[in-house]
Design a protein around this motif. Structure first.
Motif: not given
Length: 349
Positions: A4-24
């Motif tokens: 948590s001290e190294l990195v704080k990820i900002p709010k990412p895109k929300i993955l849906s069935s359309r854009n979730d590569p793992l689901h695809i």
């Protein structure tokens, strides 16, 4: 120092069935009766205009070029040169070349809001990269590599997918062991290039090695992507049948023919018109890359050699547009028939 001290990820895109590569990747065999189709990373060449052309021709998932983390996290000019997207550029995997965990985590933090996954490059055989501990060097440093994957997965969670692209070892069981450890570390899928670090691209890809690895890690239930020697749609079918993978990645084949997954035996003229349109619409593509993309496509279409040579002698974008207008019936976006042609529409005198 904690994660948590190294990195704080900002709010990412929300993955849906359309854009979730793992689901695809997991569902394409059911929904499309074929494995997932993937445009792999090419240093310099996988930029936004080319990615968009590939998406127009049945490519499910697209990668950026390999981006060197050390430059990206330190240099704004490098970020502007290497990474551009738009709202249609999804699902997108950003591939990173990296040799230390601090740069990796900072890189993930910076790209997270703009992509659907991050891929760690462990397959690049270029000597300069290997000497610096990047690319193929990492498959011979599994302790470090697996630890990075664990850390990346912990900070990314399910909001961003984690992939890694590797080459095979001479001893296939070494690759099996690495893949099993990567699966345990939380990697979402593994892309395997069926050549060793020293195998030349002129030698056939080793599909039997990929098949062996897939069989040995089947109990891990982690998807595997096959990479290497996919130049036509029939190659997609053969690779999938032999290896039993969940997806097939093309690289050089798509550079010559972005429509290969859509079943075109050679690059259709529509690809050329669309590539021109996206390049001018999105901007930011150096002239030499524009020229080389067009050369690869037109060479695949068997453009007359004298015209290929003429094109390579043209010195700038404006002159190249004039050259296309002089030699071909060159449709613009919005004109009837734009992007639909298959053969070269010569404008004979």
């Amino acid at each position: 120092m904690s994660i948590s001290e190294l990195v704080k990820i900002p709010k990412p895109k929300i993955l849906s069935s359309r854009n979730d590569p793992l689901h695809i990747i997991r569902t394409r065999k059911t929904t499309h009766n074929r494995p997932a189709t993937i445009a792999g990373p090419m240093v310099r060449y996988s930029k936004l205009p080319f990615r968009q052309v590939c998406r127009d021709y049945d490519v499910d998932i697209v990668y950026t070029p390999m981006i060197l983390a050390r430059e990206f996290v330190r240099n704004n000019n490098a970020r502007l040169a290497d990474f551009s997207i738009n709202e249609q550029d999804s699902p997108l995997i950003v591939q990173v070349g990296v040799n230390n965990v601090a740069d990796l985590l900072k890189f993930v933090e910076m790209v997270a809001p703009y992509c659907d996954g991050v891929g760690i490059n462990c397959g690049c055989p270029i000597k300069e990269q290997v000497r610096e501990g990047i690319g193929c060097a990492l498959i011979y440093n599994p302790e470090c590599y697996v630890r990075w994957s664990q850390l990346s997965n912990k900070i990314m969670g399910t909001a961003l997918r984690l992939e890694t692209k590797i080459r095979i070892h001479e001893d296939y069981d070494q690759t099996v062991d690495l893949c099993r450890r990567l699966s345990d570390a939380g990697v979402d899928w593994i892309s395997i290039h069926g050549r060793t670090r020293t195998t030349r691209s002129s030698q056939p890809v080793n599909l039997e090695a990929i098949k062996y690895i897939v069989e040995k890690i089947k109990d891990k239930n982690i998807p595997v992507i096959a990479n290497g020697d996919c130049f036509k749609k029939c190659d997609l079918r053969e690779i999938a049948e032999v290896t039993k993978v969940d997806g097939v990645m093309a690289v050089r084949g798509l550079l010559a023919n972005p429509a290969l997954f859509a079943g075109y035996e050679t690059c259709p003229w529509g690809c050329v018109e669309k590539f021109w349109y996206y390049t001018l619409e999105f901007g930011g593509l150096p002239y030499q890359l524009l020229q080389h993309h067009l050369y690869c496509m037109l060479e695949n279409m068997k453009l007359e050699k004298n015209l290929l040579k003429e094109m390579m002698d043209v010195k700038n974008t404006a002159a190249l547009i004039d050259w296309f207008e002089t030699n071909f019936i060159f449709k613009r976006f919005g004109e009837i028939g734009f992007g639909e042609g298959s053969t070269i529409p010569y404008r004979r005198k």
